[in-house]
Design an enzyme around this catalytic site. Sequence first.
Site, short mmCIF file in Angstrom:
data_model
loop_
_atom_site.label_atom_id
_atom_site.label_comp_id
_atom_site.label_asym_id
_atom_site.label_seq_id
_atom_site.Cartn_x
_atom_site.Cartn_y
_atom_site.Cartn_z
N LYS A 106 36.25 36.77 34.63
CA LYS A 106 34.93 37.21 35.01
C LYS A 106 34.69 38.68 34.66
O LYS A 106 33.55 39.16 34.66
CB LYS A 106 34.77 37.08 36.54
N GLY A 107 35.78 39.40 34.40
CA GLY A 107 35.69 40.85 34.26
C GLY A 107 34.74 41.34 33.19
O GLY A 107 34.20 42.44 33.27
N GLU A 146 36.00 42.21 26.40
CA GLU A 146 36.86 42.34 27.58
C GLU A 146 36.51 43.58 28.39
O GLU A 146 36.00 44.55 27.86
CB GLU A 146 38.32 42.47 27.13
N ASP A 159 45.44 45.42 29.24
CA ASP A 159 46.52 46.03 30.03
C ASP A 159 47.86 45.70 29.37
O ASP A 159 48.32 46.42 28.48
CB ASP A 159 46.42 45.51 31.46
N PHE A 210 45.03 52.25 39.43
CA PHE A 210 44.35 51.03 39.86
C PHE A 210 42.84 51.24 39.73
O PHE A 210 42.19 51.79 40.61
CB PHE A 210 44.72 50.69 41.31
N ARG A 261 33.67 44.33 41.71
CA ARG A 261 33.19 44.10 40.33
C ARG A 261 31.78 44.66 40.15
O ARG A 261 31.38 44.98 39.03
CB ARG A 261 33.15 42.60 40.02
C1 PRP Z 1 41.97 40.84 33.35
C2 PRP Z 1 41.12 41.33 32.19
C3 PRP Z 1 41.78 40.70 31.00
C4 PRP Z 1 43.22 40.66 31.39
C5 PRP Z 1 43.91 41.79 30.72
O1 PRP Z 1 41.52 39.57 33.70
O2 PRP Z 1 39.78 40.91 32.31
O3 PRP Z 1 41.31 39.40 30.75
O4 PRP Z 1 43.29 40.80 32.82
O5 PRP Z 1 45.21 41.87 31.16
P1 PRP Z 1 46.47 41.77 30.20
O6 PRP Z 1 46.24 42.71 29.05
O7 PRP Z 1 47.56 42.25 31.12
O8 PRP Z 1 46.66 40.36 29.78
P2 PRP Z 1 41.99 38.81 35.02
O9 PRP Z 1 43.02 37.79 34.66
O10 PRP Z 1 42.33 39.79 36.09
O11 PRP Z 1 40.68 37.99 35.40
P3 PRP Z 1 39.20 38.50 35.70
O12 PRP Z 1 38.57 38.82 34.35
O13 PRP Z 1 38.53 37.34 36.36
O14 PRP Z 1 39.28 39.72 36.58
#
Ligand code: PRP
Length: 177
Positions: free
Chosen positions: A42-43, A96, A100, A149, A162
């Site tokens: 969802k991010g 995105e 991370d 964070f 969010r």
């Molecule tokens: C977050 C972000 C990316 C992913 C990046 O999504 O939106 O999709 O983590 O992290 P990485 O580089 O460590 O793989 P999340 O899984 O938290 O879901 P969200 O988008 O619903 O918050």
Amino acid sequence: MNNDILEILITHEEIINKCDELAKEIENDYKDKDLVVIGLLKGCAPFMMELIQHINLPLTIDFMTVSSYVGSTSGSLVIKKDLDLDVSGKHVLICEDIVDTGRTLTTMVGDLKERGASSVEVVTLLDKPEGRIVPFVPQYIGYVVPNKFVVGYGLDYNEVYRNLPYIGVLKKEIYEK
Ligand code: PRP
């Protein structure tokens, strides 16, 4: 909600200006190409909705929801919501909120190439290179952030924050309580 934020790293105005800057680059790179912008939910939502309004090209959009297998360290993902569109022969730009560890994007770029996309690139609002486990360099980066964070503008803690219009650092007492 604002009281839970230690400091604002990136203001709303800075984000909007950055969207315009990134959009100009994207316009230049994708003119005359069949562009599909794919958001990973969802991010991605606030950033993608702003960004696409600054791209003056006839693009299409779609969304996926993916999550890591519980307990997995290999980076394997499960697709919880798949695309509606067929991306074969299309130029895909994954949108995105943050890169991370690099696992999600490494896997998703591979997945979309396997589906026959002509090209797959990534635009991310935030890049946190100190978090990398898998080497991955996004093509378009809004801001590089420190290993803190961060929440807001799509990024959550326990699904909350969010909707903050800026990127902020969450107070330690919130996620350590
Ligand atoms: C977050 C972000 C990316 C992913 C990046 O999504 O939106 O999709 O983590 O992290 P990485 O580089 O460590 O793989 P999340 O899984 O938290 O879901 P969200 O988008 O619903 O918050």
